[in-house]
Structure formats: C-alpha cells, structure tokens
Design a protein around this motif. Sequence first.
Motif, PDB file in Angstrom:
ATOM      1  N   ARG A  40       0.769  -1.308  -0.019  1.00 31.59           N
ATOM      2  CA  ARG A  40       0.035   0.084   0.027  1.00 31.59           C
ATOM      3  C   ARG A  40       0.637   1.327   0.023  1.00 31.59           C
ATOM      4  O   ARG A  40       0.739   2.252  -0.743  1.00 31.59           O
ATOM      5  CB  ARG A  40      -0.975   0.101   1.287  1.00 31.59           C
ATOM      6  CG  ARG A  40      -2.063   0.521   1.129  1.00 31.59           C
ATOM      7  CD  ARG A  40      -3.226   0.443   2.349  1.00 31.59           C
ATOM      8  NE  ARG A  40      -2.618   0.034   3.570  1.00 31.59           N
ATOM      9  CZ  ARG A  40      -2.778  -0.844   4.364  1.00 31.59           C
ATOM     10  NH1 ARG A  40      -3.531  -1.929   3.850  1.00 31.59           N
ATOM     11  NH2 ARG A  40      -2.071  -0.686   5.569  1.00 31.59           N
TER      12      ARG A  40
ATOM     13  N   ASN B 115      -0.155  10.368   9.193  1.00 37.85           N
ATOM     14  CA  ASN B 115      -0.358   8.970   9.861  1.00 37.85           C
ATOM     15  C   ASN B 115       0.968   8.081   9.938  1.00 37.85           C
ATOM     16  O   ASN B 115       1.320   7.349   9.365  1.00 37.85           O
ATOM     17  CB  ASN B 115      -1.353   8.454   8.657  1.00 37.85           C
ATOM     18  CG  ASN B 115      -1.862   6.954   9.171  1.00 37.85           C
ATOM     19  OD1 ASN B 115      -1.674   6.434  10.325  1.00 37.85           O
ATOM     20  ND2 ASN B 115      -2.024   6.090   8.000  1.00 37.85           N
TER      21      ASN B 115
ATOM     22  N   PHE C 169       4.529  -1.420   9.420  1.00 39.28           N
ATOM     23  CA  PHE C 169       3.981  -1.364   8.192  1.00 39.28           C
ATOM     24  C   PHE C 169       2.581  -1.945   8.187  1.00 39.28           C
ATOM     25  O   PHE C 169       1.757  -1.766   7.348  1.00 39.28           O
ATOM     26  CB  PHE C 169       4.776  -2.272   7.176  1.00 39.28           C
ATOM     27  CG  PHE C 169       6.076  -1.657   6.487  1.00 39.28           C
ATOM     28  CD1 PHE C 169       5.855  -0.604   5.724  1.00 39.28           C
ATOM     29  CD2 PHE C 169       7.250  -2.220   7.146  1.00 39.28           C
ATOM     30  CE1 PHE C 169       6.887   0.030   5.297  1.00 39.28           C
ATOM     31  CE2 PHE C 169       8.373  -1.340   6.606  1.00 39.28           C
ATOM     32  CZ  PHE C 169       8.349  -0.467   5.656  1.00 39.28           C
ATOM     33  N   SER C 170       1.999  -2.368   9.291  1.00 35.97           N
ATOM     34  CA  SER C 170       0.563  -2.869   9.509  1.00 35.97           C
ATOM     35  C   SER C 170      -0.142  -1.432   9.913  1.00 35.97           C
ATOM     36  O   SER C 170      -1.192  -1.484   9.245  1.00 35.97           O
ATOM     37  CB  SER C 170       0.454  -3.855  10.566  1.00 35.97           C
ATOM     38  OG  SER C 170       1.046  -4.802  10.415  1.00 35.97           O
ATOM     39  N   TYR C 171       0.397  -0.657  10.662  1.00 34.77           N
ATOM     40  CA  TYR C 171      -0.514   0.427  11.187  1.00 34.77           C
ATOM     41  C   TYR C 171       0.119   1.703  11.037  1.00 34.77           C
ATOM     42  O   TYR C 171      -0.506   2.672  11.535  1.00 34.77           O
ATOM     43  CB  TYR C 171      -1.023   0.107  12.517  1.00 34.77           C
ATOM     44  CG  TYR C 171      -1.490  -1.104  12.865  1.00 34.77           C
ATOM     45  CD1 TYR C 171      -2.491  -1.804  12.008  1.00 34.77           C
ATOM     46  CD2 TYR C 171      -0.997  -2.153  13.847  1.00 34.77           C
ATOM     47  CE1 TYR C 171      -3.172  -2.808  12.392  1.00 34.77           C
ATOM     48  CE2 TYR C 171      -1.601  -3.335  13.770  1.00 34.77           C
ATOM     49  CZ  TYR C 171      -2.779  -3.811  13.297  1.00 34.77           C
ATOM     50  OH  TYR C 171      -3.288  -4.706  13.393  1.00 34.77           O
ATOM     51  N   HIS C 172       1.326   1.857  10.819  1.00 35.93           N
ATOM     52  CA  HIS C 172       2.248   3.225  10.849  1.00 35.93           C
ATOM     53  C   HIS C 172       2.329   3.604  12.222  1.00 35.93           C
ATOM     54  O   HIS C 172       2.282   4.802  12.372  1.00 35.93           O
ATOM     55  CB  HIS C 172       1.540   4.023   9.756  1.00 35.93           C
ATOM     56  CG  HIS C 172       1.892   3.951   8.551  1.00 35.93           C
ATOM     57  ND1 HIS C 172       1.134   4.671   7.606  1.00 35.93           N
ATOM     58  CD2 HIS C 172       2.603   3.201   7.864  1.00 35.93           C
ATOM     59  CE1 HIS C 172       1.572   4.301   6.297  1.00 35.93           C
ATOM     60  NE2 HIS C 172       2.343   3.519   6.430  1.00 35.93           N
TER      61      HIS C 172
HETATM   62  C1  LIG Z   1      -2.704   4.722   8.443  1.00 34.90           C
HETATM   63  O1  LIG Z   1      -1.688   3.711   7.760  1.00 34.90           O
HETATM   64  C2  LIG Z   1      -2.277   2.379   8.023  1.00 34.90           C
HETATM   65  C3  LIG Z   1      -1.136   1.717   7.752  1.00 34.90           C
HETATM   66  O2  LIG Z   1      -0.852   1.828   6.173  1.00 34.90           O
HETATM   67  C4  LIG Z   1      -3.763   2.014   7.440  1.00 34.90           C
HETATM   68  O3  LIG Z   1      -3.947   0.833   7.639  1.00 34.90           O
HETATM   69  C5  LIG Z   1      -4.470   3.291   7.966  1.00 34.90           C
HETATM   70  O4  LIG Z   1      -5.730   3.299   7.590  1.00 34.90           O
HETATM   71  C6  LIG Z   1      -4.060   4.588   7.798  1.00 34.90           C
HETATM   72  N1  LIG Z   1      -4.918   5.632   8.546  1.00 34.90           N
HETATM   73  C7  LIG Z   1      -5.633   6.599   8.146  1.00 34.90           C
HETATM   74  C8  LIG Z   1      -6.316   7.601   8.794  1.00 34.90           C
HETATM   75  O5  LIG Z   1      -5.057   6.982   6.642  1.00 34.90           O
END
Ligand SMILES: *[C@@H]1O[C@H](CO)[C@@H](O)[C@H](O)[C@H]1NC(C)=O
Length: 621
Positions: free
Chosen positions: A36, A247, A382-385
Amino acid sequence: MRCNFYILISMTYVILSSHVMAQRGSIFEAVSGFIRDSQRVLNGELPDSEEILPDYDFIIIGAGTAGCVLANRLTEVEDFKVLLIEAGGSEQMFMDIPVLTTMLQFTDANWNYRTEPQESGCIGMRAGRCAWPRGRVVGGSSVLHSMMHTRGNWRDYDRWAGNGNPGWDYKSVLRYFKKSENMQIPKLAKNKKFHSTSGEMTLQYPSWRTPLSKAFLQAGIETGGKVIDYNAENQIGYSIIQFTMNNGTRMSANRAFLYPIRDRKNLHIAKNALVTRILIDPWTKRAYGVKFNKDGKKYVISARREVILSAGAINSPQILMISGIGPKEHLTENNITTIVDLPVGYNLQDHWALGGLTFTINSTDSIRSERVATLENIIEYFSYHTGPLSAPSGTEAIAFFDTKNPHSDDGYPDLELLFVAGSLVSQPTYKEAFSIDNNVYDKVYGPIKNKDTWMVFPMLLLPESKGRIKLKNKNPHHKPLIYANYFSDEGHDQKVILKGIRKAIELSKTKAFQKYNSKLHDIPLPNCARHGFNSDKYWYCAMKTITNTIYHHCCTNKMGPNKDPEAVVDPRLRVYGIQGLRVVDASIMPHVPAAHTNAPTMMISEKAADMIKEDWGIPIY
Ligand SMILES: *[C@@H]1O[C@H](CO)[C@@H](O)[C@H](O)[C@H]1NC(C)=O
Ligand SMILES: Cc1cc2nc3c(=O)[nH]c(=O)nc-3n(C[C@H](O)[C@H](O)[C@H](O)COP(=O)(O)OP(=O)(O)OC[C@H]3O[C@@H](n4cnc5c(N)ncnc54)[C@H](O)[C@@H]3O)c2cc1C
Ligand SMILES: *[C@@H]1O[C@H](CO)[C@@H](O)[C@H](O)[C@H]1NC(C)=O
Ligand SMILES: *[C@@H]1O[C@H](CO)[C@@H](O)[C@H](O)[C@H]1NC(C)=O
C-alpha cells in the motif's frame, strides 16, 4: 539465496512470537501495508517529464520546500506553463519512514556539504569541518529534515518589515502560514485565529514517544515554566513538537504540494537536472532562460515571463554568482564577468547548539537503535504506521526562552532547548552524520556507548555571528565554500548557549528527571579538560568543539529596500538590477527567525506566489 535465508529466519521469528503479533499486526498485514505504501508513492510522485519544451512562462530552479509550494500555486493558473528543474531524483518510499531521518543523509539525496575549517567552531569534527547536509531530491531539504514545524515569533516578521520590507509584518504573513496548514491536532486546531485545517501540509503529534518527553514538560513546570502551543500567541514555554507528518509518515513539500497536482498539464518537471547557469542578456539585463545538464545532455530553455531561483541558501547564491550576479571583486577573481555587483553570499546565518550534552538514566526508556530496529516494530510499522519507527528518532519536545526577559510570557525567544530521548550513543549514525572526530568520540562517549541516555541541544535562536558562501571556482559542478564563522561575534552567541546548558542541567535535577536518576555525563572533552569540567570556560570550549548545526542555513540573498547595502532582492523578491529574476527560498530571509526554517520557507513561497500572480495581473483570493 541470502534473501531467502532472511525470509526463512523472519518467518520462523514471526511464528514463534505470534502471540505478540496478534496485537501489533502480522506479517501478512505488514506485507500488504508495504505494498500500500509503495503504491501511494508510485501513484503520487510526479513522473519525470518525457518532453521538455523550448520555452515556458516560468522556470523554477530547485524542487525543495519553496520550489514545490511555488510550482503548485503558479500552476493553479492554467495559462502559466511552468518547468520545475531539480538536481536530484525522485523521493523514495523509504524516505517517508520517520525513524530513518538521519540515515537519509548517507544517500545521494544529500548534497553533503562541509564547512571550511575555522578557529572558533567545529574543532572536534573531522578535519575541523562541520557537516552541512542539504536535500538533493524532489522535495529538497524537506525530505532530509526532522519535520519540526515552528513558525517563530511575531517580532521576527515585524523586524523584517521594520527594516523596509512592507508586507512582511506578522499580521500580513500569518495568513500565508495558515494557508498551507492542515492542523490535525484537535486541541490546537480549535484556535482558528492561528490554525487552519484546509491547507496541504498536515501537522501531527507522532503516535509513539518515550515517557521522557513527559518528564521534560514536567521538569519545565517544576522549574516555573508552562506548556504552550508555540505556533499560536506566545512562544515562551514547553511543548511536544508539532511535526509535518501524516499517519506516521513524513510529509515532505513534495508529498504535500506536488502529489496532489500530478495531473496538471501545465507543469513539467525535469529531475536529475543540474542548472549550470541563468541566462542574462548583458545589455537589457533581463534573465531570459536557464542552461542545465540532464542525462549527459545540455539544455537551453527560455522563460517567457520569469526565472525563479529556489535552490536553497547554499546553491542559490552559487548559481547567481556563476551567472554574473555577485560581489564584483570575488567574481573577477574567478574570471566571471559581473553583470550586477551585489552582496550575494554574505549574511549567511544558521542556528547551532552545543552537541552531545548528555544525561544517563537508570531505565530502558530512551531510544536505542537495537531496541527500535526489531522485526516486531517493523511489522507494526507497516501494518499500522505506529510504534517506534513512526517517530522521528527521539526528537520529541521543545522549549523556548527569552534569556533577556526571563519572566515575560510574551518574550522574544533567543534560546531553544531541543529535547531528544537519546543521544550520540543511541544510534551509530549520529557520530557519522555530525562528522565527529573518532578520537574525540571514543574518549568521551565510548565509555557510555551501551547506556540509556537523553540529550538536549541548547540552541541559539538569534545569532549575531554571520558567515559567507563563496565560490570555489566558476564550475557549477564544484561545491561552493562555506564559511560558517560560528562564534565570530563579540561573545553574545556563546553566552546564550551557556544559559541553555545551565537550564538543561537545572531541568535534569528536577523530580521528573530524577525519577530516572538522570546524571550529567561528565567525561570532559580532551581539548577542554584543562578548564575544569562544568566551568563556564569549559562549556565555551565544548560548544566550539562539538558545534552542531541545526540546519537552518539562510539569508545569503538578503531581502531589503534599495538603500540597504546588504540587500540582494527587493521586498517583492526581485533581484536588484535584473529583470525577470526572483529568488524564492530560505536565502531571502533578512534575519533567521526564532524558528526552524521549513515553515517560514513555505510561508515565503506562499507569499511569493501571490506577489508573482499580482504582478502578472492574476486575481488573488
Ligand atoms: C494509516 O496507515 C495505516 C497503515 O498503512 C492504515 O492501515 C490506516 O488506514 C491509515 N490511517 C489513516 C487515517 O489513513
Ligand atoms: C538535516 C536537516 C534537518 C532539518 N530539520 C528541520 C526541521 O526539523 N524543521 C524545520 O523547520 N527545518 C528543518 N531543516 C531546514 C529546512 O529543511 C530548510 O530550511 C528548508 O527545507 C529550506 O527550503 P529551501 O526551499 O530554501 O531549500 P531546499 O529545500 O534545500 O531546496 C533547494 C532545492 O534546489 C535544488 N537545487 C540546488 N541547486 C540546484 C541546481 N543547480 N540545479 C537544480 N536544482 C538545484 C536542491 O537539490 C533542492 O532540492 C532541516 C534541514 C536539514 C538539511
Ligand atoms: C583566470 O583566467 C586567467 C587567464 O585566462 C588564468 O590565468 C587564471 O588561472 C584564471 N583564474 C581562475 C581563478 O580561473
Ligand atoms: C532509578 O532511580 C530512581 C532514583 O534513584 C529510583 O527511584 C528508581 O527506582 C530507579 N529506577 C530503576 C528502574 O532502577
């Protein structure tokens, strides 16, 4: 083979620790997150233009902080055909990862400058030269920078205006600071007088930080300070840093201002293209185009309306001088015919600090690279930042002081304490990035190399010392000479930093920091030991030994009124004596503001865009 081996090990590790992974992401989530992220960059980055036209309305030299803002704003006007020329290549996905910030200095996205040796600064650096990194990549120094977003004090801009630059007073520039801003810290965003949520540049607190940042704020309160939003009414006080992040990823000027306009037909970009000269008609004194090299080919491209120089505080003066605009004597020395005699390259200013002011602690709460670079953390990122990789490696909190007026809430800060939840020993890259001499480093920091530590940069905000950029020669491929001239003033600069050192030591003694048994690291620098550790003289010597730039190089093409003998550009940023040539970047600042310079540079560019539109009869909103 090797790669497969690592994957095998990683998989085993993941399976063994899957109970942890269950809460912090999984290898599967991490891989899809990685894809992503790569896609986001792939779909965002402006591709190098296949075709370069013989002429454009505007040619912008340098796609750094200022260049990206300007390219965005000018191409809002469909009639304006713009060419943006950048010496570096594309911004890469890994450059978005906050924890890698310092590492980027070891890539070719860095111009990798060094100061010339001097007597009163950088003595403990290799060959007596301080490292001055600068971004050479689409996004410029905003790709290497530590993402701290500070605007400075109202007096900075009132002072610019007061020196004969109408329209640059704080009241007038506040709207440009707000124009690019997208404040995502809910509590701060409520203050509509100072913040906006409709701009391109997102501002956030990182989701991860060490408990030491809280100790820093508490120490501030214990010693009579208060917690503030330093980008609002007043600056004096303590705060968690507001970062140009989105993010858990870096928001460079490229991501904020070029990604969203990828589809505009009136913007072309030439990457890996080094501008070697601005073309100026010696009779009419009009800038009519630029010369640049790209992929081994030479280009000569014309500008129908203007050439705009946004190559930053080191390269902009170099390009001007090579093109015949600069101090006549110096140009003549280098066999360059002077077209206009102007004080280009003088008035170099910066923010610097004593580096390596270290406190050891008795817990494992600080950042140490071996605890950050774990598979778990990589998967979480990499899963959630989130997690330690999403934080700009320990740079967490900040405080501003007015040493002349210590009790005023609305002071004009001349001192900043930059709090780092780690130190020179917590990341092997720091020693290299600052170019600290190996002997000095091993002697002073070797004995604590495995310890948990925190550090403060006591940083001078309103320096009186000034340096200069000179040409080495007229070859645009050769680096210019940088004379930082740190501590070349009458003693003001060293006294302010000393006050910062004393304040940091005071903070370390508070309950908040004693909870961690914080102790000032007291192995003296070998060349300063004779003064006795912790004496005023010792610290004066120390700050001249480990002299750390905070990278706010500026002011080398000073903006000023016609009567100002130091001025290179007028208050509308037009180069004196030349038509069709403006400078728009950190080099036009008359004085370095009491701020990290990225936000002020964005502001300058926002305002410049409006002035350019105005001058070409385009209505401003
Ligand atoms: C932030 O990045 C994470 C990991 O790519 C993703 O899962 C999440 O949806 C993102 N959050 C926003 C608010 O964009
Ligand atoms: C390591 C580091 C950390 C920093 N940390 C912070 C921070 O935390 N907060 C903050 O506010 N500020 C920080 N700064 C400062 C901030 O990044 C700069 O003040 C700001 O980016 C300056 O913008 P600019 O447009 O003037 O120059 P730049 O962003 O440097 O842009 C100049 C561009 O011109 C290009 N260029 C130069 N010469 C040529 C040529 N001949 N041909 C074509 N292109 C050329 C360069 O490659 C570059 O892309 C930091 C800077 C560095 C280097
Ligand atoms: C300038 O030109 C002269 C004559 O061509 C030459 O001798 C001299 O070395 C040149 N100087 C520099 C600094 O290039
Ligand atoms: C660190 O030292 C403080 C003060 O001496 C003490 O209260 C605390 O328990 C110590 N912490 C650890 C983890 O040893």
